[in-house]
Each structure stands twice: as structure tokens, then as C-alpha cells.
Motif scaffolding. Structure first.
Motif, PDB file in Angstrom:
ATOM      1  N   LEU A   1     -88.856 117.384   3.645  1.00 22.21           N
ATOM      2  CA  LEU A   1     -88.097 116.164   3.333  1.00 22.21           C
ATOM      3  C   LEU A   1     -88.322 115.096   4.396  1.00 22.21           C
ATOM      4  CD1 LEU A   1     -84.828 117.774   2.040  1.00 22.21           C
ATOM      5  CD2 LEU A   1     -86.159 116.068   0.796  1.00 22.21           C
ATOM      6  N   LYS A   2     -88.330 115.500   5.645  1.00 20.02           N
ATOM      7  CA  LYS A   2     -88.518 114.543   6.734  1.00 20.02           C
ATOM      8  C   LYS A   2     -89.898 113.889   6.636  1.00 20.02           C
ATOM      9  CE  LYS A   2     -87.897 113.932  11.669  1.00 20.02           C
ATOM     10  NZ  LYS A   2     -87.436 114.533  12.903  1.00 20.02           N
ATOM     11  N   GLN A   3     -90.928 114.675   6.351  1.00 20.46           N
ATOM     12  CA  GLN A   3     -92.283 114.130   6.219  1.00 20.46           C
ATOM     13  C   GLN A   3     -92.363 113.149   5.053  1.00 20.46           C
ATOM     14  OE1 GLN A   3     -94.626 117.699   5.816  1.00 20.46           O
ATOM     15  NE2 GLN A   3     -94.938 117.909   8.016  1.00 20.46           N
TER      16      GLN A   3
ATOM     17  N   LEU B   1     -79.615 117.402   2.266  1.00 20.50           N
ATOM     18  CA  LEU B   1     -80.589 117.275   1.178  1.00 20.50           C
ATOM     19  C   LEU B   1     -81.351 118.585   0.966  1.00 20.50           C
ATOM     20  CD1 LEU B   1     -82.006 113.724   1.958  1.00 20.50           C
ATOM     21  CD2 LEU B   1     -80.773 114.372  -0.113  1.00 20.50           C
ATOM     22  N   ALA B   2     -81.704 119.247   2.053  1.00 15.82           N
ATOM     23  CA  ALA B   2     -82.458 120.503   1.963  1.00 15.82           C
ATOM     24  C   ALA B   2     -81.604 121.647   1.404  1.00 15.82           C
ATOM     25  CB  ALA B   2     -83.013 120.883   3.333  1.00 15.82           C
ATOM     26  N   SER B   3     -80.291 121.482   1.463  1.00 19.39           N
ATOM     27  CA  SER B   3     -79.392 122.557   1.017  1.00 19.39           C
ATOM     28  C   SER B   3     -79.258 122.640  -0.503  1.00 19.39           C
ATOM     29  CB  SER B   3     -77.998 122.383   1.639  1.00 19.39           C
ATOM     30  OG  SER B   3     -77.305 121.308   1.016  1.00 19.39           O
ATOM     31  N   ASP B   4     -79.575 121.546  -1.209  1.00 22.41           N
ATOM     32  CA  ASP B   4     -79.370 121.526  -2.658  1.00 22.41           C
ATOM     33  C   ASP B   4     -80.267 120.468  -3.305  1.00 22.41           C
ATOM     34  OD1 ASP B   4     -78.438 121.307  -5.293  1.00 22.41           O
ATOM     35  OD2 ASP B   4     -76.350 121.603  -4.713  1.00 22.41           O
ATOM     36  N   GLY B   5     -81.234 120.934  -4.094  1.00 18.23           N
ATOM     37  CA  GLY B   5     -82.165 120.022  -4.757  1.00 18.23           C
ATOM     38  C   GLY B   5     -81.498 119.007  -5.667  1.00 18.23           C
TER      39      GLY B   5
END
Length: 118
Positions: A43-45, A86-90
């Protein structure tokens, strides 16, 4: 890197983006945003490549966003905390995301797709 369509198959906007890519002969691979959740690093990239504010990556019309009352909480969260969330739940992520590692489109606007992916 080839083009990656990060999507939720039941999402009508994702289906429109997929149809546009197909109609314009753009080859891509898909990733199911819920079944294959993006990592915080991925996500960061993508976020950094997009040049967009991080808050744009939140699916503000989603039930999960409203359930967690994120409208009122995001401003007080660090970028790191937002990426973790954000990474915890699409389902919290605005979709579709299309990227080749350098360019990113978020959501589907035909003009943006024509400018970036044609």
C-alpha cells in the motif's frame, strides 16, 4: 512490471475498469482486494507512486468506513496508522487500483484511464 488490477469483483466500478482494459487491449493480472489483502508495504509503495493524498485511498462510501467513523478519525491518525488500517481490511480501500509499479490510477474515470493506460 506488468499492469495489476486490484479489484473487488462485485464492485460495478471495478467491472467498468476491467471492461475498459479489455476493450482497449491492455493486458493485466488481477488481485482480489479482499481475498488477497494488500500489505502495508504494498500500500505504501502504491500510495507513494500515485502522488495522491493517503486519505484518497479510503473507500469513503463503504459501510466499514462509516462503521468505524473514519471521517472524524483520519485527521488525527498518522500515515503509518492509516496504512495499517488500510492493510487490515480490503473493504476500506478505494477501488479499483490499477498500477504498473510506477503509475497508479485509483477508482475509474475513463479520461484518466485513456491518459495513463492507453
Amino acid at each position: 512490471m506488468s499492469i495489476l488490477l486490484i479489484q473487488y469483483p462485485k464492485c460495478t466500478t471495478c467491472r467498468k475498469a476491467k471492461a475498459w482494459l479489455d476493450e482497449n487491449g491492455v493486458s493485466y493480472t488481477t488481485k482480489h482486494i479482499v481475498e488477497e489483502t494488500l500489505s502495508k508495504e504494498e500500500l505504501k509503495q502504491i500510495w507513494q507512486a500515485s502522488g495522491l493524498p493517503l486519505k484518497k485511498f479510503f473507500n469513503t462510501s463503504g459501510m466499514k468506513y462509516r462503521e468505524l467513523q473514519l471521517k472524524d478519525r483520519l485527521a488525527d491518525m498518522s500515515e503509518d496508522e492509516q496504512l495499517e488500517l488500510l492493510a487490515s481490511d480490503g473493504m476500506l480501500i478505494k477501488r479499483p487500483i490499477v498500477t504498473d509499479g510506477k503509475k497508479v490510477t485509483l477508482g475509474f474515470k475513463e479520461k484518466d484511464f485513456e491518459d495513463v493506460w492507453k
